[in-house]
Design a protein around this motif. Sequence first.
Motif, mmCIF file in Angstrom:
data_model
loop_
_atom_site.group_PDB
_atom_site.id
_atom_site.type_symbol
_atom_site.label_atom_id
_atom_site.label_comp_id
_atom_site.label_asym_id
_atom_site.label_seq_id
_atom_site.Cartn_x
_atom_site.Cartn_y
_atom_site.Cartn_z
ATOM 1 N N VAL A 47 -43.346 66.353 -73.241
ATOM 2 C CA VAL A 47 -44.648 66.411 -73.897
ATOM 3 C C VAL A 47 -44.735 65.484 -75.108
ATOM 4 O O VAL A 47 -45.783 65.420 -75.753
ATOM 5 N N GLY A 48 -43.647 64.780 -75.424
ATOM 6 C CA GLY A 48 -43.707 63.801 -76.494
ATOM 7 C C GLY A 48 -43.954 64.388 -77.870
ATOM 8 O O GLY A 48 -44.801 63.889 -78.624
ATOM 9 N N THR A 49 -43.236 65.462 -78.197
ATOM 10 C CA THR A 49 -43.423 66.090 -79.496
ATOM 11 C C THR A 49 -42.116 66.706 -79.957
ATOM 12 O O THR A 49 -41.128 66.727 -79.211
ATOM 13 N N LYS A 50 -42.107 67.216 -81.192
ATOM 14 C CA LYS A 50 -40.912 67.888 -81.706
ATOM 15 C C LYS A 50 -40.825 69.313 -81.157
ATOM 16 O O LYS A 50 -41.838 70.005 -81.016
ATOM 17 N N VAL A 51 -39.608 69.730 -80.888
ATOM 18 C CA VAL A 51 -39.348 71.095 -80.423
ATOM 19 C C VAL A 51 -38.317 71.709 -81.357
ATOM 20 O O VAL A 51 -37.243 71.143 -81.560
ATOM 21 N N LEU A 52 -38.655 72.853 -81.922
ATOM 22 C CA LEU A 52 -37.772 73.526 -82.880
ATOM 23 C C LEU A 52 -37.451 74.930 -82.380
ATOM 24 O O LEU A 52 -38.322 75.635 -81.873
ATOM 25 N N ALA A 53 -36.198 75.323 -82.527
ATOM 26 C CA ALA A 53 -35.769 76.685 -82.217
ATOM 27 C C ALA A 53 -34.949 77.199 -83.389
ATOM 28 O O ALA A 53 -34.155 76.460 -83.968
ATOM 29 N N PHE A 54 -35.148 78.461 -83.768
ATOM 30 C CA PHE A 54 -34.382 79.020 -84.877
ATOM 31 C C PHE A 54 -33.890 80.415 -84.526
ATOM 32 O O PHE A 54 -34.445 81.098 -83.667
ATOM 33 N N ASP A 55 -32.804 80.798 -85.218
ATOM 34 C CA ASP A 55 -32.215 82.123 -85.036
ATOM 35 C C ASP A 55 -32.866 83.098 -86.002
ATOM 36 O O ASP A 55 -32.853 82.885 -87.224
ATOM 37 N N ARG A 56 -33.410 84.163 -85.469
ATOM 38 C CA ARG A 56 -33.984 85.192 -86.327
ATOM 39 C C ARG A 56 -32.868 85.980 -86.998
ATOM 40 O O ARG A 56 -31.749 86.037 -86.491
ATOM 41 N N PRO A 57 -33.151 86.590 -88.167
ATOM 42 C CA PRO A 57 -32.120 87.390 -88.847
ATOM 43 C C PRO A 57 -31.504 88.434 -87.923
ATOM 44 O O PRO A 57 -32.209 89.072 -87.137
ATOM 45 N N ALA A 58 -30.181 88.564 -88.014
ATOM 46 C CA ALA A 58 -29.336 89.464 -87.189
ATOM 47 C C ALA A 58 -28.841 88.786 -85.926
ATOM 48 O O ALA A 58 -28.042 89.372 -85.197
ATOM 49 N N PHE A 59 -29.277 87.554 -85.665
ATOM 50 C CA PHE A 59 -28.876 86.877 -84.438
ATOM 51 C C PHE A 59 -28.396 85.451 -84.738
ATOM 52 O O PHE A 59 -28.726 84.866 -85.773
ATOM 53 N N GLY A 60 -27.637 84.915 -83.784
ATOM 54 C CA GLY A 60 -27.201 83.535 -83.890
ATOM 55 C C GLY A 60 -26.390 83.267 -85.140
ATOM 56 O O GLY A 60 -25.554 84.067 -85.553
ATOM 57 N N LEU A 61 -26.650 82.129 -85.760
ATOM 58 C CA LEU A 61 -25.904 81.711 -86.946
ATOM 59 C C LEU A 61 -26.710 81.836 -88.229
ATOM 60 O O LEU A 61 -26.311 81.304 -89.264
#
Length: 474
Positions: free
Chosen positions: A154-168
């Motif tokens: 789609v030619g755009t930025k894609v952001l993913a984040f870890d919600r509190p209590a998960f991931g890093l």
Amino acid sequence: MSIGLHRFLCFAPPPNTNFSGEESLVFTKIQKMRTPDTRLRAASISGSGAEYSESLIGKKKQKRRSVAGIDQDELLDPAMLAEPDSYFCEFKGVQLHHKICQEDEHMDSSFQDRASSQLPGRSIKIGFPIILLHGFGASVFSWNRVMKPLAWLVGTKVLAFDRPAFGLTSRVNSLGHLTSNSEDSAPIYPYSMAFSVLATLSFINLLAAEKAILVGHSAGCLVAVNTYFEAPERVAALILVAPAIVAPLIKHKETGESQMTSESQIGDGSLNSSDQDNLFLKIRKILSKFYKYIARATMQMVKGMVDMVSSLYRKVLSAILRSTVALMLVRMIMDKFGIPAVRNAWYDANQVTDHVLQGYTKPLRVKDWDKALLEYTVAMLTDSSSESKKPPLARRLHEISCPVLIVTGDNDRIVPSWNAKRLSLAIPGSSLEVIKNCGHLPHEEKVEEFLSVVEKFFRGLFGAPQEQLLQATA
């Protein structure tokens, strides 16, 4: 000589005993002839078993704790586990771990070849960034297979984040990190839904965008929809993947005219002109209003009692969930059911590789992961600050006016596909796509099919000229 030899065979010489040279030599030979068991008994009887006790302590230290195969004796700070493409930003005292993919980043050549043959080019320019919201027990890792392809598509930025209590994302003590909204003095728990909603909006600001497209998976769909209701002007579209949102039952409503008539008759007790002169009916009308007043006051009193009991219940439950017993229980649950739950989320569990399992269990190496998970549970079960002000989410779904795509797997064993179908009926104008031979993770198990339905959705929305695009998202 015979008496001394007898004492040697009893495993310990009497104290303050002087031996001749010959007796000492015999004592040394007997000590060498003893078996290990004999020596242990000798140590216990003589009271000089320090060396044996130290060996036992050493063996206990060698026994290490593990949860889902992750050593719990060497937990690390989240930053120590970060990858080269990881970023951290502080939001209200919490270090949020996230990743960003640019449209011009290197793409796997094999995927480009498949995409070029199956998808009609890269002519889509949606003009809005995409924010990915993972589900319960997941992290940024769950979007690993689709982040770059989405940015390329789609030619755009894609952001993913870890919600509190998960991931890093950093684990914090919720009692010590109560944050306040600038417009509201009420504290916000880092593990609450309100915090996740505000964090999502902050990432839209971080991307320097007026609007963003929110893609939620499972429980992440709750964050996406609540973010929409918090700031609908900041959300261009919603994509709900295997949404863990309880869909309301569809009820057949009465015709508007008959419904208004019946409500007016019941609500104000209106009478025909011929009945107004009847004194008995006037008295009944007055009594009816009086009874309604009494009933309303009684209901308010009962509601206050229920709120008081509910508050007490929340306090007791919070204390239980923050106890040492609860901490041990959450470790046992994760150890016993963590990996099986990951396998159960897939339609074909044979496709769950070691790489997938390592990605999902990596957060178990973060310090205080267990305490944070309990704090998240406390917030989920006891945080009802907004329930008294807003109606339940299921009753507000019909208010969603932005474009919505719902994606589900036909063999989802966690959130059944029929719930997604019912959800699509509750959200006006929403689109539903069911991916065959797929479980709870379409974006991981059926990457190409998932990208295909997303591309179809975007093309239907943003394939129009720029003027129509602005009208559709206004």
